[in-house]
Design a protein around this motif. Structure first.
Motif, PDB file in Angstrom:
ATOM      1  N   MET A 135       0.829  -1.205   0.000  1.00 43.63           N
ATOM      2  CA  MET A 135       0.000   0.000   0.000  1.00 43.63           C
ATOM      3  C   MET A 135       0.871   1.266   0.000  1.00 43.63           C
ATOM      4  SD  MET A 135      -2.968  -1.254  -0.299  1.00 43.63           S
ATOM      5  CE  MET A 135      -2.048  -2.449  -1.284  1.00 43.63           C
ATOM      6  N   ASP A 136       2.040   1.189   0.632  1.00 45.42           N
ATOM      7  CA  ASP A 136       2.985   2.312   0.576  1.00 45.42           C
ATOM      8  C   ASP A 136       3.435   2.546  -0.860  1.00 45.42           C
ATOM      9  OD1 ASP A 136       2.816   2.731   3.271  1.00 45.42           O
ATOM     10  OD2 ASP A 136       4.736   1.768   3.767  1.00 45.42           O
ATOM     11  N   PHE A 137       3.676   1.456  -1.591  1.00 45.26           N
ATOM     12  CA  PHE A 137       4.057   1.598  -2.993  1.00 45.26           C
ATOM     13  C   PHE A 137       2.928   2.235  -3.790  1.00 45.26           C
ATOM     14  CE2 PHE A 137       3.751  -0.060  -7.320  1.00 45.26           C
ATOM     15  CZ  PHE A 137       4.968   0.346  -7.846  1.00 45.26           C
ATOM     16  N   ALA A 138       1.696   1.747  -3.579  1.00 39.46           N
ATOM     17  CA  ALA A 138       0.550   2.300  -4.309  1.00 39.46           C
ATOM     18  C   ALA A 138       0.399   3.797  -4.033  1.00 39.46           C
ATOM     19  CB  ALA A 138      -0.720   1.548  -3.919  1.00 39.46           C
ATOM     20  N   ASP A 139       0.547   4.199  -2.774  1.00 36.37           N
ATOM     21  CA  ASP A 139       0.413   5.615  -2.411  1.00 36.37           C
ATOM     22  C   ASP A 139       1.543   6.448  -2.995  1.00 36.37           C
ATOM     23  OD1 ASP A 139      -1.888   5.032  -1.017  1.00 36.37           O
ATOM     24  OD2 ASP A 139      -0.876   4.864   0.934  1.00 36.37           O
TER      25      ASP A 139
END
Length: 348
Positions: A135-139
């Protein structure tokens, strides 16, 4: 080089160039992805027997996302290997996604995250932290992640526990930054039973045998030579409209006339004996006996006719035929007087 069995080895342009049929399926799946912009995603499952083009289709979807400017801004395709044998828990599912993320990006941050989390022994911490990294990558990219995961039937039926299914469903249902595009070789209980985790979760697309027109189109794309409707009919019968087998035959036909191809058909079968023998050897003994009986009958046959040929009871034959259909080895071929008729899927 065009790969018959491993389209994942092809680059995006190679996939686009080789993708000749299944265009309507591609358009529908891509449109579903375009519409996934709200607080919940519509996830997609592609069902088809081996060789029907599932891998080619989902990897072509990934190529479309990477090459379409609008989709590329919104989505990041994360493509798993064709089999994910190491996944036995939800935490390992998200860890595997992180593995493919660091492998695709080659970025130090995600490589370090994966290296650290692969040593995490606590399942709850692994699940939470691996998902958090994704999710950090997506954000950070301001993109949603498209997980392309094949052979979900193996994952859900054999490798994960029942509670694990519900855990994954809960995450996918409530996390809009992740969409699942999966494949399976057959309909499995978890998507058809109301009390199972994946009931009514997916938009389902079933890949049917290629039509005569699609067989012609694929044949001509591979050989560079036209083929008449009359000539394509026996080829479709032999291959069962299976794109992989059709590619095998078409590749063998390059530089030969149609009559030469028919003359050399025995040599073609000889060259692919390992493939056909593997299909038989992987079956349990009773199912193999019934499968061979159906092959020898050749024409569509009832369960009673198959039972007589195999010298096995009708009830046991019916059960085995149902299992063979689940494996994708046998299909229904109509009915006579309310009796179902069966036929081998790949009659070559």
């Amino acid at each position: 080089m065009e790969y018959k069995y491993n389209p994942g080895f092809s680059d995006d342009q190679g996939l686009i160039d080789a993708f000749t049929v299944r265009q309507p399926n591609l358009a529908l799946i891509v449109e579903t992805i375009r519409q996934n912009q709200g607080t919940a995603n519509q996830h997609v499952l592609v069902i088809g027997t081996r060789g029907m083009g599932k891998t080619m289709l989902v990897r072509r979807v990934a190529a479309e996302i990477r090459t379409d400017p609008t989709l590329a801004q919104q989505w990041y395709p994360l493509v798993f290997a064709e089999e994910s044998y190491s996944i036995t828990t939800p935490g390992e599912f998200w860890l595997q996604a992180l593995f493919h993320l660091q492998d695709q990006t080659q970025a130090e941050r995600w490589q370090k995250a994966y290296t650290y989390l692969r040593l995490e022994a606590n399942e709850m911490r692994l699940r939470q932290q691996a998902l958090a990294q994704l999710m950090d990558f997506a954000d950070s990219q301001e993109q949603r992640i498209l997980l392309v995961v094949e052979n979900l039937n193996m994952l859900f039926e054999e490798q994960l526990g029942s509670n694990d299914d519900w855990d994954l469903r809960h995450t996918l249902q409530n996390e809009p930054r992740v969409m699942l595009l999966g494949t399976t070789t057959h309909r499995f209980q978890q998507i058809d039973h109301v009390q199972k985790a994946w009931f009514e979760f997916f938009a389902i697309y079933e890949l049917e045998a290629l039509s005569h027109e699609d067989c012609q189109r694929l044949w001509e794309a591979i050989t560079g030579e036209p083929i008449s409707t009359q000539q394509i009919r026996p080829i479709r019968t032999l291959t069962g409209g299976n794109p992989r087998l059709l590619r095998v035959m078409a590749g063998f036909a390059i530089g030969k006339s149609f009559s030469e191809l028919m003359t050399n058909l025995s040599q073609l079968i000889d060259e692919h004996t390992d493939y056909f023998k593997g299909q038989l050897d992987n079956l349990p003994a009773t199912e193999r006996k019934i499968f061979v009986a159906l092959l020898q009958i050749w024409d569509p046959a009832s369960a009673r006719e198959v039972a007589t040929a195999a010298r096995i009871s009708v009830s046991q034959t019916s059960v085995s035929l149902k299992r063979l259909m689940e494996r994708g080895a046998v299909v229904e071929a109509g009915q006579v007087s309310r009796k179902k008729l069966y036929q081998v899927t790949e009659r070559l």
